[in-house]
Design a protein around this motif. Structure first.
Motif, PDB file in Angstrom:
ATOM      1  N   GLY A 114       0.784  -1.223   0.000  1.00  9.81           N
ATOM      2  CA  GLY A 114       0.000   0.000   0.000  1.00  9.81           C
ATOM      3  C   GLY A 114       0.813   1.268   0.000  1.00  9.81           C
ATOM      4  N   ALA A 131      -3.600  -1.525   8.857  1.00  9.30           N
ATOM      5  CA  ALA A 131      -4.928  -1.921   9.324  1.00  9.30           C
ATOM      6  C   ALA A 131      -5.868  -2.225   8.166  1.00  9.30           C
ATOM      7  CB  ALA A 131      -5.515  -0.826  10.206  1.00  9.30           C
ATOM      8  N   ARG A 132      -5.526  -1.742   6.977  1.00  6.84           N
ATOM      9  CA  ARG A 132      -6.306  -2.025   5.768  1.00  6.84           C
ATOM     10  C   ARG A 132      -5.641  -3.120   4.931  1.00  6.84           C
ATOM     11  NH1 ARG A 132      -9.512   2.716   4.136  1.00  6.84           N
ATOM     12  NH2 ARG A 132      -9.483   4.221   5.834  1.00  6.84           N
ATOM     13  N   ASP A 133      -4.705  -3.842   5.551  1.00  8.07           N
ATOM     14  CA  ASP A 133      -3.982  -4.934   4.878  1.00  8.07           C
ATOM     15  C   ASP A 133      -3.175  -4.436   3.695  1.00  8.07           C
ATOM     16  OD1 ASP A 133      -4.909  -6.958   6.619  1.00  8.07           O
ATOM     17  OD2 ASP A 133      -6.810  -7.032   5.533  1.00  8.07           O
ATOM     18  N   ARG A 134      -2.592  -3.242   3.845  1.00 10.01           N
ATOM     19  CA  ARG A 134      -1.718  -2.695   2.816  1.00 10.01           C
ATOM     20  C   ARG A 134      -0.334  -2.499   3.436  1.00 10.01           C
ATOM     21  NH1 ARG A 134      -6.815  -1.321   1.546  1.00 10.01           N
ATOM     22  NH2 ARG A 134      -7.379  -0.819  -0.605  1.00 10.01           N
ATOM     23  N   ASP A 160      -6.013   5.643  -1.685  1.00 15.26           N
ATOM     24  CA  ASP A 160      -5.658   5.189  -0.343  1.00 15.26           C
ATOM     25  C   ASP A 160      -5.322   6.367   0.556  1.00 15.26           C
ATOM     26  OD1 ASP A 160      -6.037   2.494  -0.831  1.00 15.26           O
ATOM     27  OD2 ASP A 160      -3.931   2.098  -1.282  1.00 15.26           O
ATOM     28  N   GLN A 189      -2.002   2.998   9.711  1.00 14.10           N
ATOM     29  CA  GLN A 189      -3.347   3.071   9.151  1.00 14.10           C
ATOM     30  C   GLN A 189      -3.477   2.160   7.925  1.00 14.10           C
ATOM     31  OE1 GLN A 189      -5.563   6.802   8.829  1.00 14.10           O
ATOM     32  NE2 GLN A 189      -3.840   7.853   9.808  1.00 14.10           N
ATOM     33  N   LEU A 190      -2.466   2.170   7.089  1.00 13.17           N
ATOM     34  CA  LEU A 190      -2.513   1.316   5.903  1.00 13.17           C
ATOM     35  C   LEU A 190      -2.403  -0.160   6.273  1.00 13.17           C
ATOM     36  CD1 LEU A 190      -0.403   3.510   3.503  1.00 13.17           C
ATOM     37  CD2 LEU A 190      -2.790   2.854   3.168  1.00 13.17           C
ATOM     38  N   LEU A 205      -7.318   8.024   4.337  1.00 10.97           N
ATOM     39  CA  LEU A 205      -6.668   8.018   5.646  1.00 10.97           C
ATOM     40  C   LEU A 205      -7.078   9.219   6.492  1.00 10.97           C
ATOM     41  CD1 LEU A 205      -3.028   7.020   4.623  1.00 10.97           C
ATOM     42  CD2 LEU A 205      -4.893   5.522   5.358  1.00 10.97           C
TER      43      LEU A 205
END
Length: 265
Positions: free
Chosen positions: A118, A195-198, A164, A192-193, A168
């Motif tokens: 990400g 947590a989004r699997d990035r 993306d 933060q990324l 955020l």
């Protein structure tokens, strides 16, 4: 190919020399990827651009973006992202940045589009503002920062997808502390990324993408002789110019016991 935007931040109080250094490297080290350049002119007084800056930018194809007032670097990046609605991916390089290898932008872009990634950058660190804080500040820092190791990409040179980024929580206002938290705190960009699997990756000058556990030995930020560093900045130059003992101290700040043996001058 998806549209790519390169955003370079010019911070007026530094004078024209950092801009000239970036432009020399931008010309000498071809980015290797079609893109549009946006120059954010931050901290300038209203009116015509000072002559040295105007002369430096005169023959460079670019779009200028000029905030109404001085703002933090990361706030300037968010302003630019809102402006370039045409971009799919955005690479941000700050005022101190200096690309070191041909094709540097293409290398970042390629690794950004690897499965599960990400965000990519030229440097990362495990440093924790909480762990490094003096005892009286630790209760406050514990609310704001994770303990060491705290893997995060540094924001001197990084790239992510525009969608993306806009998703955020990018609130920082005018506070330098809040900007620092956005880089490396509990609500930092990297976390933060994640947590989004990035995932976050450091990209070296050979085009290799390093996960966080490889950063201490990657030869990039405060690692060895930084021989695989893709984009330099004031902090990497500080390390490069330091005496061996100071290099060891800086490496320990970034990597703790994983710093290992640091290459001397």
């Amino acid at each position: 190919m998806s549209p790519v935007c390169l955003v370079h931040l010019v911070w007026a109080p530094l004078g024209v020399e950092p801009l000239q250094r970036f432009l020399r490297s931008y010309n000498d080290r071809p980015p290797g990827l079609d893109h549009r350049l946006v120059v954010v002119l931050n901290g300038f007084e209203p009116g015509p651009l000072p002559a040295p800056f105007a002369a430096a930018l005169d023959e460079l194809p670019h779009e200028a973006l000029r905030p109404a007032r001085s703002i933090q670097d990361l706030a300037a990046y968010r302003l630019a992202a809102g402006h370039v609605a045409w971009a799919e991916s955005i690479c941000f390089v700050n005022s101190h940045s200096e690309p070191l290898a041909d094709g540097w932008l293409a290398l970042l872009h390629e690794q950004l589009h690897a499965p599960g990634v990400g965000i990519v950058g030229a440097t990362g660190s495990h440093e924790s503002t909480f762990s490094a804080a003096p005892r009286p500040l630790k209760p406050l820092r514990a609310l704001q920062y994770p303990p060491f190791p705290n893997p995060h990409l540094r924001t001197n040179g990084f790239m992510l997808r525009r969608d993306d980024m806009l998703a955020l929580d990018w609130r920082i206002g005018r506070s330098k502390s809040a900007a620092h938290q956005l880089e490396s705190g509990k609500r930092g960009i990297t976390r933060q990324l994640a947590a989004r699997d990035r995932a976050a990756r450091v990209v070296d000058r050979d085009g290799r993408a390093h996960p966080p556990e490889e950063w201490p030995a990657s030869g990039t930020f405060r690692s060895g002789a930084q021989e695989r560093l893709l984009i330099a900045d004031n902090r990497t130059r500080q390390y490069a110019d330091a005496a061996p003992r100071e290099r060891e101290r800086l490496a320990r700040m970034a990597w703790g016991a994983a710093a290992g043996t640091v290459t001397g001058r």
